[in-house]
Design an enzyme around this catalytic site. Structure first.
Site, PDB file in Angstrom:
ATOM      1  N   HIS A 134       0.508  -1.206   0.248  1.00  0.00           N
ATOM      2  CA  HIS A 134      -0.261  -0.192  -0.209  1.00  0.00           C
ATOM      3  C   HIS A 134       1.205   1.229   0.013  1.00  0.00           C
ATOM      4  O   HIS A 134       2.165   1.024   0.802  1.00  0.00           O
ATOM      5  CB  HIS A 134      -0.238   0.088   1.340  1.00  0.00           C
ATOM      6  CG  HIS A 134      -1.858   0.718   1.564  1.00  0.00           C
ATOM      7  ND1 HIS A 134      -1.879   2.397   1.470  1.00  0.00           N
ATOM      8  CD2 HIS A 134      -3.771   0.428   1.209  1.00  0.00           C
ATOM      9  CE1 HIS A 134      -2.767   2.983   0.963  1.00  0.00           C
ATOM     10  NE2 HIS A 134      -3.528   2.244   0.973  1.00  0.00           N
TER      11      HIS A 134
ATOM     12  N   ARG B 129      -6.658  10.272   0.038  1.00  0.00           N
ATOM     13  CA  ARG B 129      -6.528  10.594  -1.160  1.00  0.00           C
ATOM     14  C   ARG B 129      -8.221  10.730  -1.931  1.00  0.00           C
ATOM     15  O   ARG B 129      -8.249  11.791  -2.453  1.00  0.00           O
ATOM     16  CB  ARG B 129      -6.094   9.592  -2.362  1.00  0.00           C
ATOM     17  CG  ARG B 129      -4.368   9.971  -1.415  1.00  0.00           C
ATOM     18  CD  ARG B 129      -3.873   9.160  -2.070  1.00  0.00           C
ATOM     19  NE  ARG B 129      -3.270   7.458  -1.094  1.00  0.00           N
ATOM     20  CZ  ARG B 129      -3.226   6.658  -1.696  1.00  0.00           C
ATOM     21  NH1 ARG B 129      -3.325   6.171  -2.816  1.00  0.00           N
ATOM     22  NH2 ARG B 129      -3.726   5.614  -1.029  1.00  0.00           N
TER      23      ARG B 129
END
Ligand SMILES: Cc1cc2nc3c(=O)[nH]c(=O)nc-3n(C[C@H](O)[C@H](O)[C@H](O)COP(=O)(O)OP(=O)(O)OC[C@H]3O[C@@H](n4cnc5c(N)ncnc54)[C@H](O)[C@@H]3O)c2cc1C
Ligand code: SF4
Ligand code: SF4
Ligand code: FES
Lengths: 253, 611
Positions: B240, B260
């Site tokens: 990740h 995000r």
């Protein structure tokens, strides 16, 4: 890096004692990191629970210097190097070994709460709820089941009334269902008779320790107690609430 | 020692589900609904499995935030994100059923965030064309596991908590039982059962920097492999892009992609929004090419394309690495993630409360005012146990698997949010598969006492080898070895790792755990070393054989995707002599209707039309 002394309770249900461990502590460490270091270097068989290391799973509840804490969210820089840091298991529940105790009683309490019972969906088969209406339920659903609140509630801890009161954790669970916009179950009789709402005397100790900052007492327990009181002790208020509630958002207020 | 097993505590079930995360719980609920006597075991307490940590959301084409969404677009995104290596049938079933499974959770009491008109809200996430992730703030996993748990406890499932499964038992090739031990007493326990559903999650603990907890030691993968199941795609382990990197003690802890999704941007030390420089050709058409367009997307302009921060995880993770290598990293070797300058403080606290809390408490950073420092962390195993797409049965009759411990569904790279939906869809299907299998069993199954005796002997050995190796330190050594099987790989490094793992094996057999078997983490750690080493070897060997870079697998000595590998899955199983068999297997040709969707233009799918 600095050196700290940890005084950790070691033992099982039969007997136990505090044992001192000296260990290095690095910048940014939390209590759980230190316990892991002690485990790896000095006490391989020391029992403790943890999973997420980020305050999300509620596994690592213990008493640090007498205060119920999540070990993974308790930073070492809140303690002084010269202090001895005492760590012991949650006192309210029977110890299994070292820092691990038997919390199965809590799972039994959960079974006393009737399952969620939704009303019919809209004609398109979907459910609608407004964010405003789910906000208060979501507050309760943040609970990570760390049982720190159960540990400090004096009804359970000092008076040992585990036979009649489910404790703050399950009061908020009941509240999360009772205030759920879709739920149609009448939960008030159970809240009084099965869950024991009357035993709470609003000391707010539970709220003070909740790592999720849930306003257990003010937002969940007091409103539930009020509903119980309305229902059982003042039929006029109860009826009134019920009727005006029908005009607000369906079957329950 | 004689092989008398009568003194072992024994339970009888039709099916035993190993693992109580989202996949296991959903499977157990289905088994119970199908009328099976269902047992479920888990290493931790109920409700503490990994699923509880999931943050960002569950992907399902509900179409609440963008009506153009439908299962076909979800399928297409999943296949493209997986670099065309996904098992076609699994990806199809997943995309088709995810929405119903999410709605079902709502009927069971889940409270997802709402759209203004009152439906389940959906947030954008990397690789998903439309806002698709149903979520509850940034604690979606908690919402899902608690919903399944609170629903499940009223369905008659027998839950055996803090019980570790050690070995699958068979009767002439078919599953007939599970041997495990109670963590609190260390005593052994036998489950006689007609079927087992494996749902033990991943194996992240073989790496040092990981978002995974102590539970992720690959036990289920090892148990299945030892029982004769096949593994698929083991080379694909997802890093990740955004884990915490400072302070050291929190290194690896996840920072949800939701940051995000809510508009957060990645910056290098020169304050440049560097992701604009890394959009792969395949995604250029669908990705914004300027901060200005990305801003319009954030403001809700449907004609604007997604910002490059929401490219797939493999792309973003590698881009951060490249910035660091080029000397433009943050002070502790990562990148900055900035949401503070993008959204107001109240919004951030409401949409990302646990991120706010996590940074405040663990790093003393206020994310509503300051930037976060982030870097890649091992997060998820795409590879795992190979199963039949419809029934979830493995190569071993009576052994089923679902959730993160399986492979195939996500191909070379998983899209965020597609795991939680995977758990729900395949947990449900595994329950149905087990029911069908149990229903057609014609004879009673036996337990072979010698198999139990052998497993018991092996399991207690570490308690008796005084002067043997320290399990904690050996675990660290394993993690060091895996530095060669990291986010980027070379043949030399992989060979070195495989060799080191061979040397580690005899030392693992010589571990010493001080103390008794009663709630002894040292002993538990000792027992999890064998599965970890086995999984580590599988990852390293599969990574060595795949001579290309695709999705989460990056070979510095074989850059870029190679056409000849686009049709190959790497399959493994155990040889009779205990060694690892590894094969390149030609992939099935996709059925026409799926191939058409996978290669379609978006416009064709958005109407939801003819394909
Ligand atoms: C921090 C974090 C955030 C994430 N966020 C997201 C997200 O937003 N969206 C998304 O889709 N995915 C997300 N993921 C991924 C996703 O959460 C996991 O892939 C998923 O929860 C795995 O579920 P599972 O049911 O397969 O296994 P788990 O939930 O991990 O459960 C595994 C179970 O198996 C048990 N077990 C293991 N070994 C044994 C054994 N030997 N014997 C008995 N029991 C055993 C464990 O005790 C546990 O109960 C996230 C993961 C992490 C770590
Ligand atoms: S407020 Fe009630 S539930 Fe909370 S600690 Fe006090 S008595 Fe217990
Ligand atoms: S209410 Fe708070 S203190 Fe109590 S169990 Fe839940 S999270 Fe823990
Ligand atoms: S380890 Fe999960 S809350 Fe501490």
């Amino acid at each position: 890096m600095s050196e700290y002394t940890f005084r950790i309770w070691r033992g099982d249900s039969a007997s136990g004692e505090f044992v001192d461990y000296q260990t290095e502590v690095d910048d940014g460490m939390v209590v759980l990191d230190v316990l892991h270091r002690i485990q790896a270097e000095q006490a391989g068989d020391m029992a403790l629970r943890w999973n997420c290391k980020a305050g999300k799973c509620g596994s690592c509840g213990m008493e640090v210097n007498g205060k119920p804490k999540l070990a993974c969210m308790t930073r070492m820089n809140t303690y002084l190097e010269e202090d001895v840091i005492t760590v012991q298991p949650l006192k309210t529940f029977p110890v299994i070994k070292d820092l691990v105790c038997d919390v199965s009683w809590n799972y039994d309490q959960n079974l006393k709460i009737r399952p969620f019972k939704p009303g019919p969906a809209d004609s398109d088969g979907r459910y609608r709820m407004s964010q405003k209406d789910v906000d208060r339920v979501q507050e309760f659903r943040k609970c990570i089941e760390c049982y720190l609140c159960q540990d400090v509630c004096h009804v359970l801890r000092d008076h040992k009334r585990t036979d009649v009161f489910v404790g703050p954790r399950f009061m908020i669970r009941a509240a999360s269902l009772d205030m759920h916009p879709l739920d149609v179950e009448d939960r008030i009789p159970d809240i009084r008779d099965e869950l024991g709402s009357g035993y709470c005397n609003i000391t707010r100790c539970c709220t003070d320790v909740c790592p999720e900052n849930i306003s257990i007492t003010d937002n969940a327990i007091i409103p539930l107690k009020e509903r119980v009181a309305d229902r059982y002790y003042d039929p006029i208020i109860w009826l009134n609430n019920k009727v005006s509630g029908l005009f607000q958002n369906g079957s329950k207020t | 020692m004689n092989a008398d097993i009568s003194e072992i505590q024994t339970f009888d079930h039709d099916v035993v589900v190993i693992g109580a995360g989202g996949a296991g719980l959903r499977a157990a609920i289905e088994c119970s609904a199908q009328g099976l006597n269902t047992g479920m075991i888990c290493k931790s307490l109920l409700g503490k499995a990994h699923t509880v940590m999931a943050e960002g959301g569950v992907a399902a084409s509900l179409g609440h935030t963008d009506q153009r969404d439908n299962w076909k677009v979800h399928f297409r995104d999943t296949i493209r994100g997986g670099k065309f290596l996904n098992q076609w049938r699994m990806a199809e079933l997943h995309a088709q059923h995810a929405a119903d499974r999410v709605r079902e959770l709502e009927e069971w009491g889940a409270v997802f965030d709402r759209t203004p008109d009152g439906y389940i809200n959906q947030r954008p996430f990397g690789g998903h064309r439309y806002p698709r992730l149903a979520h509850t703030g940034d604690r979606t996993g908690l919402e899902i596991i608690r919903t399944l748990q609170d629903y499940g406890i009223h369905q008659g499932i027998h839950v055996h908590q803090e019980c570790t499964g050690l070995k699958l038992l068979k009767d002439s090739g078919r599953i007939s039982g599970v041997l495990g031990y109670w963590r609190d007493t260390g005593r052994f326990v036998l489950f006689r059962t007609k079927a087992v559903i494996m749902s033990t999650g991943g194996a992240g603990k073989i790496w040092r920097v990981t978002s995974n907890s102590w539970e992720y030691t690959g036990d289920g993968i090892e148990m299945a492999y030892s029982a004769g199941a096949e593994l698929i795609d083991m080379e694909f382990a997802q890093f990740h892009p955004t884990g915490m990197i400072w302070p050291i003690s929190v290194r690896g802890i996840l920072v949800t992609e939701g940051v995000r999704g809510e508009g957060g941007v990645l910056l290098n030390s020169e304050n440049e929004r560097f992701m604009f420089n890394y959009t792969p050709d395949r995604f250029k058409e669908e990705t914004a090419d300027s901060p200005e367009e990305a801003q319009r997307w954030l403001d809700g302009d449907a004609s604007a394309r997604r910002p490059p921060e929401l490219l797939t995880r493999d792309v973003v993770a590698k881009s951060i690495m490249k910035e660091v290598e080029a000397g433009r990293g943050s002070p502790h070797g990562g990148a900055y993630l900035d949401i503070a300058s993008r959204r107001d403080g109240e919004y951030i606290k409401r949409k990302l409360p646990s991120m706010y809390h996590q940074f405040k408490e663990l790093a003393e950073v206020d994310i509503t005012k300051e930037r976060m420092e982030v870097g890649p962390t091992l997060h998820y195993m795409m590879g795992g146990i190979a199963v039949d797409g419809d029934t979830q049965m493995t190569a071993v009759p009576g052994l089923f698997a679902c959730g993160e411990c399986t492979g195939g569904m996500h191909g070379a790279n998983r899209l965020g949010g597609n795991s939680l939906s995977d758990l729900l869809v395949f947990g449900w299907l595994a329950g149905k598969g087990a029911k069908d299998y149990v229903g057609q069993l014609s004879r009673p199954l036996q337990i072979v006492p010698e198999h139990i005796e052998e497993a018991r002997r092996e399991a207690v050995a570490p308690l008796n080898i005084e002067g043997g190796e320290n399990p904690y330190l050996l675990h660290e050594e394993l993690q060091n070895i895996m530095n060669d099987v990291n986010i980027v790989r070379t043949a030399d490094g992989l060979k070195r790792a495989i060799e080191s793992l061979q040397k580690l094996k005899p030392r693992v057999a010589n571990i010493y755990a001080a103390g008794s078997s009663q709630y002894n983490p040292g002993w538990n750690q000792a027992l999890s070393m064998r599965p970890m080493v086995m999984v580590a070897e599988a990852v390293a060997r599969a990574a060595l054989i795949r001579e290309e870079s695709r999705g989460a697998h990056t070979r510095l000595d074989f850059e870029g995707e190679r056409e000849e590998w686009g049709n190959i899955n790497v399959m493994m199983c155990q040889n009779a002599d205990g060694s690892m068999d590894i094969r390149k297997v030609q992939r099935d040709v996709p059925p026409d209707h799926l191939a058409e969707i996978a290669y379609a233009n978006l416009e064709d799918l958005e109407g939801g039309l003819h394909v």
